[in-house]
Design an enzyme around this catalytic site. Structure first.
Site, mmCIF file in Angstrom:
data_model
loop_
_atom_site.group_PDB
_atom_site.id
_atom_site.type_symbol
_atom_site.label_atom_id
_atom_site.label_comp_id
_atom_site.label_asym_id
_atom_site.label_seq_id
_atom_site.Cartn_x
_atom_site.Cartn_y
_atom_site.Cartn_z
ATOM 1 N N CYS A 139 -40.776 42.157 -1.376
ATOM 2 C CA CYS A 139 -40.163 41.819 -3.318
ATOM 3 C C CYS A 139 -38.691 41.668 -2.581
ATOM 4 C CB CYS A 139 -41.192 42.309 -4.350
ATOM 5 S SG CYS A 139 -40.387 44.361 -4.029
ATOM 6 N N HIS B 115 -30.183 50.149 11.308
ATOM 7 C CA HIS B 115 -30.784 48.613 10.091
ATOM 8 C C HIS B 115 -32.164 49.235 9.378
ATOM 9 C CE1 HIS B 115 -30.762 46.265 6.546
ATOM 10 N NE2 HIS B 115 -31.558 45.480 7.182
ATOM 11 N N THR C 274 -40.605 55.496 -1.491
ATOM 12 C CA THR C 274 -41.036 55.111 -0.521
ATOM 13 C C THR C 274 -42.990 53.870 0.090
ATOM 14 O OG1 THR C 274 -43.218 56.018 -1.850
ATOM 15 C CG2 THR C 274 -41.859 57.324 -0.968
ATOM 16 N N GLN C 275 -42.519 52.790 -1.105
ATOM 17 C CA GLN C 275 -43.551 51.173 -0.115
ATOM 18 C C GLN C 275 -43.042 51.003 0.743
ATOM 19 O OE1 GLN C 275 -43.821 48.643 -3.427
ATOM 20 N NE2 GLN C 275 -45.955 48.857 -3.288
ATOM 21 N N GLY D 202 -53.378 41.947 -11.729
ATOM 22 C CA GLY D 202 -53.394 42.090 -9.625
ATOM 23 C C GLY D 202 -53.635 43.745 -9.551
ATOM 24 N N ALA D 203 -54.299 43.536 -8.530
ATOM 25 C CA ALA D 203 -54.803 44.930 -7.967
ATOM 26 C C ALA D 203 -54.706 45.306 -6.349
ATOM 27 C CB ALA D 203 -56.637 44.759 -8.310
ATOM 28 N N SER E 121 -51.826 46.743 -3.337
ATOM 29 C CA SER E 121 -51.373 47.662 -3.361
ATOM 30 C C SER E 121 -49.954 48.360 -4.758
ATOM 31 C CB SER E 121 -49.908 48.043 -2.435
ATOM 32 O OG SER E 121 -49.495 46.592 -2.323
#
Length: 449
Positions: free
Chosen positions: A50, A99, A115-116, A189-190, A192
């Site tokens: 995102c 990077h 951490t995602q 929304g289900a 991650s």
């Protein structure tokens, strides 16, 4: 071949532009194959979240690689390369490695330390492996990036310096409507992100209701967090009873319209509603923000906060030290990988030199046998051992030094010099001895968060 990173992220582009890059599974697969089928790209990995879309690729030529990758990105965004160019960042070789490591560590995220992105990178790498678009060049770089991300979160206190995007967004929502403990929150929304949101809400003591297009998915997540599931068709009723709405679907269009929220607000009196939209492209109609009593937190708001008040999403008295330690670890790992890559490049030349020397020794021993046919076997063996020891000692220093020099920064082609000096007749290092790259079992079995 050289490593190249080309992409667009929240660091350079507004959320409205990032929305144009929204990619489903099929889009990612198409982009991967389009990249490796282009003229200058040999291997490719696409990281689409995102907050960013970035391509990490092994390319034949810098300018050709940038051009090929930029065309794929522009097509995905429905724009021209020229329109996209002000927002694109390009990193090459060591900078590209650094990077990627920085991204994996959560140091380049909208919320520093989250951490995602590590799970998202793991999923991107898994897809590239599945589609056969990574080979012996990108395999070790991607695997090292995942290990660097783990090391940063394990060996530094960066987790204390930052939080997940979900946590920060919920903090902003609580600033508007008060603590979420005991409040009813509807999660749409289900996937991650939805699972992360529902889990975080449950930890804060909220009563979680999960809704998604697939009832079974909603029920499974609701059960896991001690909440309940609701059909997406019941959205107006559920929204009217909720104190907050969190949306994070993978839909390509709007899921929650202004009319639905307006109707839900009509019977609430003075009770406000917090709307947290974590989807890209957005799930909630922008017009919802103008409705009385509705407080919207979305990626654009969080991006604006980060730009105007750097560091606000981070927390903790040792945040600066933790971030500095994480950057130091990234720098050290980048240098280590550079040394390993350069040593691997010179290894075929060293091997060719030793092979040539062995062939010369064998030829001379054969010549000696023809000239001295009556030489006894014991003397012949001793002569052979002596000649080989002499050659090994003569080659030891130059081969050790060329490996050391190849691992130092600079553009000098020490392997090329060695080939020229000894007349090896190799224009470039021969193929890597390990054609098959071993995938770290940990990276094969772990699922993305």
């Amino acid at each position: 071949m050289s490593l190249l990173a080309v992409g667009v992220s929240h660091q350079t582009a507004p959320v409205a532009l990032l929305e144009q890059f929204a990619m489903g599974h099929d889009d990612r697969v198409k982009a991967l194959h389009e990249l490796v089928e282009s003229v200058h790209v040999g291997e490719a990995l696409v990281l689409a979240t995102c907050n960013r879309i970035e391509v990490f690729a092994e390319v034949e030529k810098f300018h050709g690689g940038v051009s090929d990758v930029s065309r794929v990105l522009a097509r995905q965004a429905g724009a021209t390369v020229e329109e996209l160019s002000p927002y694109v960042t390009v990193h090459y070789e060591d900078q590209a490695v650094a990077h990627l490591f920085t991204v994996a560590a959560g140091l380049d995220s909208m919320v520093v330390g989250e951490t995602q992105v590590l799970g998202q990178l793991r999923a991107a790498y898994a897809l590239a492996r599945q589609e056969g678009t990574v080979g012996r060049a990108l395999h070790p770089v991607a695997q090292r990036a995942l290990r660097v991300g783990k090391r940063v979160h394990t060996e530094t206190g960066i987790d204390r310096a930052g939080a997940s995007l979900v946590s920060v967004a919920l903090d902003r929502a609580e600033e508007s409507i008060g603590r979420l403990e005991g409040r009813r929150v509807l999660v749409v929304g289900a996937g991650s992100m939805g699972a992360l949101a529902a889990t975080t809400l449950a930890r804060r003591g909220a009563a979680v209701v999960v809704s998604t297009r697939t009832r079974a998915h909603a029920a499974r997540l609701a059960t896991a967090v001690g909440g309940r599931a609701a059909d997406l068709a019941e959205l107006p009723e559920e929204l009217a009873a909720a104190d907050a709405l969190v949306t994070c679907t993978g839909a390509t269009g709007l899921v929650v319209g202004t009319d639905v929220v307006s109707v839900a607000m009509a019977g609430r009196g003075e009770r406000p509603l917090a709307v947290v939209d974590l989807a890209l492209p957005r799930d909630v109609d922008p017009g919802v923000a103008a409705l009385p009593g509705v407080h919207v937190v979305d990626l654009a708001l969080l991006q604006g906060e980060r730009s105007s008040t750097p560091g606000r999403p981070t927390a903790g008295p040792v945040a600066a030290d933790d971030i500095a330690a994480a950057h130091a670890l990234v720098e050290a790992e980048t240098a280590l990988l550079r040394a390993e890559r350069q040593a691997a490049e010179v290894a075929p030349t060293v091997s060719a030199l030793r092979t040539q020397a062995a062939e010369v020794v064998d030829a001379e021993l054969l010549r000696l046998s023809s000239r001295l046919p009556d030489l006894d076997a014991r003397a012949r063996a001793e002569i052979a051992r002596t000649v080989r020891r002499v050659v090994d000692k003569l080659l030891h220093e130059p081969t050790v030094r060329v490996k050391e020099l190849a691992a130092t920064p600079g553009e000098t082609d020490y392997a090329g010099a060695l080939r020229a000096l000894f007349g090896l007749g190799i224009d470039s290092p021969v193929e890597d001895l390990a054609d098959a790259v071993t995938v770290d079992p940990d990276l094969r079995t772990e699922e993305a968060s």
